[in-house]
Design a protein around this motif. Structure first.
Motif, PDB file in Angstrom:
ATOM      1  N   HIS A  65       0.819  -1.205   0.000  1.00  0.00           N
ATOM      2  CA  HIS A  65       0.000   0.000   0.000  1.00  0.00           C
ATOM      3  C   HIS A  65       0.858   1.263   0.000  1.00  0.00           C
ATOM      4  CE1 HIS A  65      -3.516  -2.439   0.442  1.00  0.00           C
ATOM      5  NE2 HIS A  65      -3.007  -3.018   1.504  1.00  0.00           N
ATOM      6  N   HIS A  66       2.013   1.162   0.658  1.00  0.00           N
ATOM      7  CA  HIS A  66       2.878   2.330   0.765  1.00  0.00           C
ATOM      8  C   HIS A  66       4.323   1.846   0.760  1.00  0.00           C
ATOM      9  CE1 HIS A  66       3.381   6.559   2.773  1.00  0.00           C
ATOM     10  NE2 HIS A  66       4.000   6.445   1.617  1.00  0.00           N
ATOM     11  N   VAL A  67       5.096   2.356  -0.198  1.00  0.00           N
ATOM     12  CA  VAL A  67       6.498   1.966  -0.322  1.00  0.00           C
ATOM     13  C   VAL A  67       7.364   3.215  -0.238  1.00  0.00           C
ATOM     14  CG1 VAL A  67       8.218   0.985  -1.890  1.00  0.00           C
ATOM     15  CG2 VAL A  67       5.943  -0.056  -1.715  1.00  0.00           C
ATOM     16  N   ILE A  68       8.402   3.127   0.569  1.00  0.00           N
ATOM     17  CA  ILE A  68       9.344   4.242   0.699  1.00  0.00           C
ATOM     18  C   ILE A  68      10.719   3.751   0.273  1.00  0.00           C
ATOM     19  CG2 ILE A  68      10.401   5.926   2.248  1.00  0.00           C
ATOM     20  CD1 ILE A  68       7.915   5.623   4.059  1.00  0.00           C
ATOM     21  N   LEU A  69      11.321   4.445  -0.682  1.00  0.00           N
ATOM     22  CA  LEU A  69      12.649   4.069  -1.181  1.00  0.00           C
ATOM     23  C   LEU A  69      13.543   5.295  -1.262  1.00  0.00           C
ATOM     24  CD1 LEU A  69      11.635   1.795  -4.211  1.00  0.00           C
ATOM     25  CD2 LEU A  69      12.549   1.030  -2.010  1.00  0.00           C
ATOM     26  N   SER A  70      14.822   5.042  -1.257  1.00  0.00           N
ATOM     27  CA  SER A  70      15.799   6.101  -1.530  1.00  0.00           C
ATOM     28  C   SER A  70      16.087   6.116  -3.023  1.00  0.00           C
ATOM     29  CB  SER A  70      17.081   5.861  -0.743  1.00  0.00           C
ATOM     30  OG  SER A  70      16.825   5.901   0.642  1.00  0.00           O
ATOM     31  N   VAL A 103      15.108   4.026  -9.081  1.00  0.00           N
ATOM     32  CA  VAL A 103      14.058   5.048  -9.002  1.00  0.00           C
ATOM     33  C   VAL A 103      14.638   6.430  -8.797  1.00  0.00           C
ATOM     34  CG1 VAL A 103      12.274   3.467  -8.197  1.00  0.00           C
ATOM     35  CG2 VAL A 103      13.718   4.659  -6.522  1.00  0.00           C
ATOM     36  N   GLN A 104      13.847   7.413  -9.182  1.00  0.00           N
ATOM     37  CA  GLN A 104      14.216   8.810  -8.998  1.00  0.00           C
ATOM     38  C   GLN A 104      13.166   9.487  -8.124  1.00  0.00           C
ATOM     39  OE1 GLN A 104      14.096   9.630 -13.249  1.00  0.00           O
ATOM     40  NE2 GLN A 104      16.312   9.909 -13.234  1.00  0.00           N
ATOM     41  N   TRP A 105      13.543  10.615  -7.556  1.00  0.00           N
ATOM     42  CA  TRP A 105      12.603  11.362  -6.712  1.00  0.00           C
ATOM     43  C   TRP A 105      11.319  11.670  -7.488  1.00  0.00           C
ATOM     44  CZ3 TRP A 105      10.912  16.494  -7.306  1.00  0.00           C
ATOM     45  CH2 TRP A 105      10.180  17.001  -6.231  1.00  0.00           C
ATOM     46  N   SER A 106      11.449  11.907  -8.792  1.00  0.00           N
ATOM     47  CA  SER A 106      10.295  12.258  -9.623  1.00  0.00           C
ATOM     48  C   SER A 106       9.337  11.081  -9.842  1.00  0.00           C
ATOM     49  CB  SER A 106      10.753  12.783 -10.987  1.00  0.00           C
ATOM     50  OG  SER A 106      11.544  11.821 -11.650  1.00  0.00           O
ATOM     51  N   ASP A 107       9.723   9.900  -9.397  1.00  0.00           N
ATOM     52  CA  ASP A 107       8.816   8.747  -9.495  1.00  0.00           C
ATOM     53  C   ASP A 107       7.819   8.698  -8.340  1.00  0.00           C
ATOM     54  OD1 ASP A 107      11.570   6.731 -10.685  1.00  0.00           O
ATOM     55  OD2 ASP A 107       9.996   7.742 -11.862  1.00  0.00           O
ATOM     56  N   GLY A 155      -6.753  -2.091  -8.983  1.00  0.00           N
ATOM     57  CA  GLY A 155      -6.291  -2.363  -7.636  1.00  0.00           C
ATOM     58  C   GLY A 155      -6.430  -1.121  -6.774  1.00  0.00           C
ATOM     59  N   SER A 156      -6.138  -1.270  -5.500  1.00  0.00           N
ATOM     60  CA  SER A 156      -6.319  -0.175  -4.543  1.00  0.00           C
ATOM     61  C   SER A 156      -5.185   0.836  -4.577  1.00  0.00           C
ATOM     62  CB  SER A 156      -6.484  -0.728  -3.127  1.00  0.00           C
ATOM     63  OG  SER A 156      -5.370  -1.529  -2.798  1.00  0.00           O
ATOM     64  N   GLY A 157      -4.153   0.544  -5.346  1.00  0.00           N
ATOM     65  CA  GLY A 157      -3.073   1.513  -5.505  1.00  0.00           C
ATOM     66  C   GLY A 157      -1.933   1.313  -4.528  1.00  0.00           C
ATOM     67  N   THR A 158      -0.745   1.722  -4.949  1.00  0.00           N
ATOM     68  CA  THR A 158       0.452   1.730  -4.097  1.00  0.00           C
ATOM     69  C   THR A 158       1.058   3.116  -4.152  1.00  0.00           C
ATOM     70  OG1 THR A 158       0.959  -0.596  -4.509  1.00  0.00           O
ATOM     71  CG2 THR A 158       2.757   0.801  -3.723  1.00  0.00           C
ATOM     72  N   LYS A 159       1.208   3.703  -2.990  1.00  0.00           N
ATOM     73  CA  LYS A 159       1.848   5.022  -2.922  1.00  0.00           C
ATOM     74  C   LYS A 159       3.347   4.817  -2.787  1.00  0.00           C
ATOM     75  CE  LYS A 159      -2.007   7.646  -1.076  1.00  0.00           C
ATOM     76  NZ  LYS A 159      -2.558   8.454   0.022  1.00  0.00           N
ATOM     77  N   LEU A 160       4.082   5.373  -3.727  1.00  0.00           N
ATOM     78  CA  LEU A 160       5.541   5.298  -3.711  1.00  0.00           C
ATOM     79  C   LEU A 160       6.086   6.657  -3.321  1.00  0.00           C
ATOM     80  CD1 LEU A 160       8.291   3.963  -4.326  1.00  0.00           C
ATOM     81  CD2 LEU A 160       8.007   4.727  -6.702  1.00  0.00           C
ATOM     82  N   ASN A 161       6.941   6.648  -2.319  1.00  0.00           N
ATOM     83  CA  ASN A 161       7.594   7.863  -1.872  1.00  0.00           C
ATOM     84  C   ASN A 161       9.098   7.643  -2.029  1.00  0.00           C
ATOM     85  OD1 ASN A 161       8.352  10.224  -0.685  1.00  0.00           O
ATOM     86  ND2 ASN A 161       7.393   9.838   1.286  1.00  0.00           N
ATOM     87  N   VAL A 162       9.717   8.413  -2.931  1.00  0.00           N
ATOM     88  CA  VAL A 162      11.153   8.284  -3.154  1.00  0.00           C
ATOM     89  C   VAL A 162      11.857   9.443  -2.462  1.00  0.00           C
ATOM     90  CG1 VAL A 162      13.015   8.152  -4.830  1.00  0.00           C
ATOM     91  CG2 VAL A 162      10.773   7.147  -5.351  1.00  0.00           C
ATOM     92  N   LYS A 163      12.727   9.106  -1.562  1.00  0.00           N
ATOM     93  CA  LYS A 163      13.462  10.134  -0.813  1.00  0.00           C
ATOM     94  C   LYS A 163      14.716  10.544  -1.580  1.00  0.00           C
ATOM     95  CE  LYS A 163      11.939   8.731   3.782  1.00  0.00           C
ATOM     96  NZ  LYS A 163      12.357   8.293   5.141  1.00  0.00           N
ATOM     97  N   PRO A 164      14.929  11.855  -1.721  1.00  0.00           N
ATOM     98  CA  PRO A 164      16.105  12.325  -2.474  1.00  0.00           C
ATOM     99  C   PRO A 164      17.411  12.047  -1.733  1.00  0.00           C
ATOM    100  CG  PRO A 164      14.921  14.175  -1.505  1.00  0.00           C
ATOM    101  CD  PRO A 164      14.102  12.966  -1.225  1.00  0.00           C
TER     102      PRO A 164
END
Lengths: 115, 113
Positions: free
Chosen positions: B9-14, B81-85, B104-113
């Motif tokens: 549901h929520h993914v956080i990556l650098s 991945v890039q921050w703009s993703d 699907g219910s969606g996945t929020k991707l948060n890419v940290k700069p």
């Protein structure tokens, strides 16, 4: 060309009132879809129009919801006697119409808040 | 009934990390599969789609997805991945004989700069 447009962009209404949401599809697109996106949920299919065929209304959640498409172009989604659980973003999409390469193009949505 | 499941549901990556978002569906017939993306403040837009042929599909911005019929899956990948993703990603299915889409219910991707 212009994309799918929807109006209004935001609508606040009181419980029990009727609302109308409008969708202008891309010119020439024969297929038109309405979806509802509630907070934290995916897109819930509501209704589908294809050319002059009878619409697929299987996704409408209750008889308070109805939609029409005039002249094969503009569509209006009507919600009667709104309830608080109707609060959501209502999205419209259009496509060429049933072909193998079918891709939907989405509008910006109408954010509905029922107080 | 047909359904599309996105378990993340929520993914956080650098930045520069690799990405894989899961998508599974339940439908035994012939399907078309899609990934849509919604950037902050923008419309939903098509990222990539699978109709037939090569199960590895390449889309815009370096994304790709692999259709594995035996696993009823269509996972989305990007090697770096890039921050703009940063966006919300939706997997969708279309029943070929019906012009009906399931999301699907969606996945929020948060890419940290």
């Amino acid at each position: 060309g212009a994309g799918v447009s929807q109006s209004p962009s935001n609508k606040v209404t009181e419980k029990g009132k009727d609302v109308e949401l409008r969708c202008d599809p891309i010119s020439g697109h024969t297929a038109l879809y309405w979806y509802r996106q509630s907070l934290g949920q995916g897109l819930e299919f509501l209704i589908y129009f294809q050319g002059n065929s009878a619409p697929d209304k299987s996704g409408l959640p209750s008889d308070r919801f109805s939609a029409e498409r005039t002249g094969g172009s503009v569509s209006t989604l009507t919600i009667q006697r709104t309830q608080q659980e109707d609060s959501a973003v209502y999205l419209c999409a259009s496509s060429w119409g049933g072909g193998l390469g079918e891709t939907q193009y989405f509008g910006p949505g109408t954010r509905l808040l029922v107080l | 009934a047909q359904s599309v499941s996105q378990h993340n549901h929520h993914v956080i990556l650098s930045e520069a990390a690799s990405l894989e978002l899961g998508c599974n569906y339940s439908y035994g017939g012939t399907v078309n599969l899609f990934w849509y993306v919604q950037y902050p403040g923008q419309h939903l837009q098509l990222l990539l789609k699978y109709f037939s042929g090569d199960p590895l599909v390449k889309g815009i911005k370096g994304f790709e997805a692999e259709f594995i019929k035996s696993k009823f899956s269509f996972n989305l990948r990007k090697p770096s991945v890039q921050w703009s993703d940063t966006a919300e990603y939706f997997c969708a299915l279309r029943q070929v004989n019906f012009n009906k889409f399931y999301f699907g219910s969606g996945t929020k991707l948060n890419v940290k700069p």
